[in-house]
Write an enzyme that holds these catalytic residues in place. Structure first.
Site, short mmCIF file in Angstrom:
data_model
loop_
_atom_site.label_atom_id
_atom_site.label_comp_id
_atom_site.label_asym_id
_atom_site.label_seq_id
_atom_site.Cartn_x
_atom_site.Cartn_y
_atom_site.Cartn_z
N ASP A 191 -13.73 46.96 47.69
CA ASP A 191 -13.80 46.07 46.54
C ASP A 191 -13.19 44.75 46.98
OD1 ASP A 191 -13.35 44.64 44.25
OD2 ASP A 191 -12.39 46.27 43.14
N TYR A 224 0.23 50.45 43.19
CA TYR A 224 -1.15 50.50 42.69
C TYR A 224 -1.91 49.23 43.03
CZ TYR A 224 -5.14 50.51 39.64
OH TYR A 224 -6.42 50.45 39.16
N LYS A 234 -8.23 51.98 42.33
CA LYS A 234 -8.54 53.38 42.65
C LYS A 234 -9.19 53.49 44.02
CE LYS A 234 -7.84 57.04 40.02
NZ LYS A 234 -6.49 57.16 40.51
C1 F6R Z 1 -9.63 50.84 37.31
C2 F6R Z 1 -9.91 49.41 37.25
C3 F6R Z 1 -9.79 48.72 35.95
C4 F6R Z 1 -8.50 47.92 35.87
C5 F6R Z 1 -8.38 47.19 34.51
C6 F6R Z 1 -7.17 46.27 34.46
O1 F6R Z 1 -9.73 51.31 38.62
O2 F6R Z 1 -10.19 48.77 38.24
O3 F6R Z 1 -9.87 49.62 34.87
O4 F6R Z 1 -7.39 48.75 36.07
O5 F6R Z 1 -9.50 46.40 34.27
O6 F6R Z 1 -7.21 45.46 35.56
P1 F6R Z 1 -6.11 44.33 35.85
O7 F6R Z 1 -4.76 45.02 35.87
O8 F6R Z 1 -6.53 43.78 37.17
O9 F6R Z 1 -6.23 43.34 34.71
MG MG Z 2 -14.14 50.18 42.55
MG MG Z 3 -11.91 47.95 41.91
#
Ligand code: F6R
Ligand code: MG
Ligand code: MG
Length: 367
Positions: A11, A230, A233
């Site tokens: 990603d 973190y 994923k």
């Molecule tokens: C799960 C994922 C999304 C983010 C969510 C918050 O793997 O990528 O669900 O966790 O959109 O993202 P941030 O913390 O970057 O605003």
């Molecule tokens: Mg992904």
């Molecule tokens: Mg991602």
């Protein structure tokens, strides 16, 4: 002819959140890889599942080739520049190291590789998932390779009936690779005892027991272990050689109709059914649902056919509708119980801070 298939995903930025890479980003990665055709690689395919870009390379440099890993790394770096220029969300997010150190493993991107003597009719699958973890493949691999309810070849085709050898890795062990090999059918209960725990034990590879041929390779990257915190994923990627002495393509994909509940979904902190989607699909409902795509190819003298998108078929529309119902049911209970992952698997630390603050407010009531 001996060839290697390398499937590498990362990603490196996406539109509108963690949704889908932009066309320009995909184009940049493709242009970069295209320059290596006829030099380092025979052929390639570039695609995406959700916010992850998948690079498939065919070449003769073997698994773990520094040149091939560097090529993919540099293509992701070039893409990251475009992602930054376009202001894409999470530009370069899976490239966890500032510099390439000879092997892409442990630097962020997920990788699955198989080296083999090409059969005359070499068919294989590229399976990639978003908003979930490598253990999401445990159940479909077990059912596709070890259960006659899904794999009729286990009773109908003598070579397949000899069973398979599963290599399983303990992804919670960070000091080196802790692996175990188990054969089916004899050790099937031991195998299942491990594979029930998707967050810890993950199928890394599967070989036949007749010739030892490599049929499955899965990425088992744990971004959290690499970054120490973190960063998203560990969306997995997998290569599976099919047909003849390997399970049929249709046997491998049959278990995906279950829509089994996996970890991931919103903020990598929930559970939800794994939905088979068309390759190139974006992410939507509740930053999900956890999604899996499957492209079938043939390869000859290292040259790939165009892919056939196996989940782009009316049967899977019906499956998707059923899985929507299952998704809706688990989402209706929001944060409660089984809908959210246990503390140890929550991907955001905020709740720990909250719990620490609450700790001081607790009082022990006298009896
Ligand atoms: C799960 C994922 C999304 C983010 C969510 C918050 O793997 O990528 O669900 O966790 O959109 O993202 P941030 O913390 O970057 O605003
Ligand atoms: Mg992904
Ligand atoms: Mg991602």
């Amino acid at each position: 002819m001996k060839i290697t298939l390398s499937a590498i995903k990362a990603d490196i930025g996406s539109i509108g959140g963690h949704i889908i890479p932009s066309d320009d980003l995909l184009m940049e990665v493709e242009d970069y890889i295209d320059k290596a055709v006829g030099d380092l690689i025979f052929d390639y395919f570039i695609g995406n599942i959700g916010d992850d870009i998948t690079i498939l390379l065919s070449h003769e440099l073997g698994s773990n080739s520094e040149k091939i890993h560097r090529l993919a790394w540099d293509a992701f770096l070039a893409g990251t520049e475009i992602a930054k220029e376009q202001g894409l969300y999470g530009a370069g997010q899976d490239l966890l190291s500032d510099s390439f150190s000879g092997n892409i493993c442990g630097l962020g991107p997920g990788i699955a590789e198989i080296t083999f003597d090409e059969r005359e009719n070499e068919s294989f699958l590229l399976i990639a998932a978003d908003k979930t973890e490598p253990g999401a493949f445990n159940l479909p691999l077990y059912l596709g390779f070890a259960d006659p309810m899904y794999n009729s070849g286990l009773i109908l085709a003598p070579a397949i009936g000899k069973g398979f050898s599963f290599t399983v890795i303990d992804v919670s062990h960070t000091e080196g690779d802790r692996v175990i090999e188990l054969v089916t059918p004899e050790e099937v209960y031991d195998l299942v005892a491990l594979l029930r725990d998707n967050g810890r034990f993950v199928v890394e590879s599967i070989h036949t027991r007749t010739t030892g041929a490599h049929t499955v390779a899965c990425s088992t990257t744990r971004l959290r272990n690499i970054a120490g915190k973190y960063v998203g994923k560990d969306d997995p990627i997998m290569l599976i050689r099919t047909q003849k002495d390997f399970p049929a393509t249709g046997e491998i994909i049959a278990p995906y109709e279950i829509g089994h509940i996996v970890a991931g979904f919103m903020r990598g902190s929930h559970t939800g059914p794994l939905m088979p989607v068309r390759a190139g699909s974006g992410i939507s409902f509740f930053d999900g649902p956890p999604s899996v795509s499957c492209l079938a190819f043939c390869v000859h003298n290292g040259i790939l056919t165009e892919p056939s998108d196996l989940f782009d078929h009316p049967y899977w529309d019906w499956v998707r509708n059923n899985i929507c119902v299952k998704t809706h049911e688990i989402r209706r209970q929001g944060f409660s119980g089984a809908a959210m992952l246990p503390y140890s698997d929550l991907e955001y630390g905020g709740i720990t801070v909250r719990m620490e603050q609450l700790e001081n407010k607790f009082k022990i009531r006298g009896r």
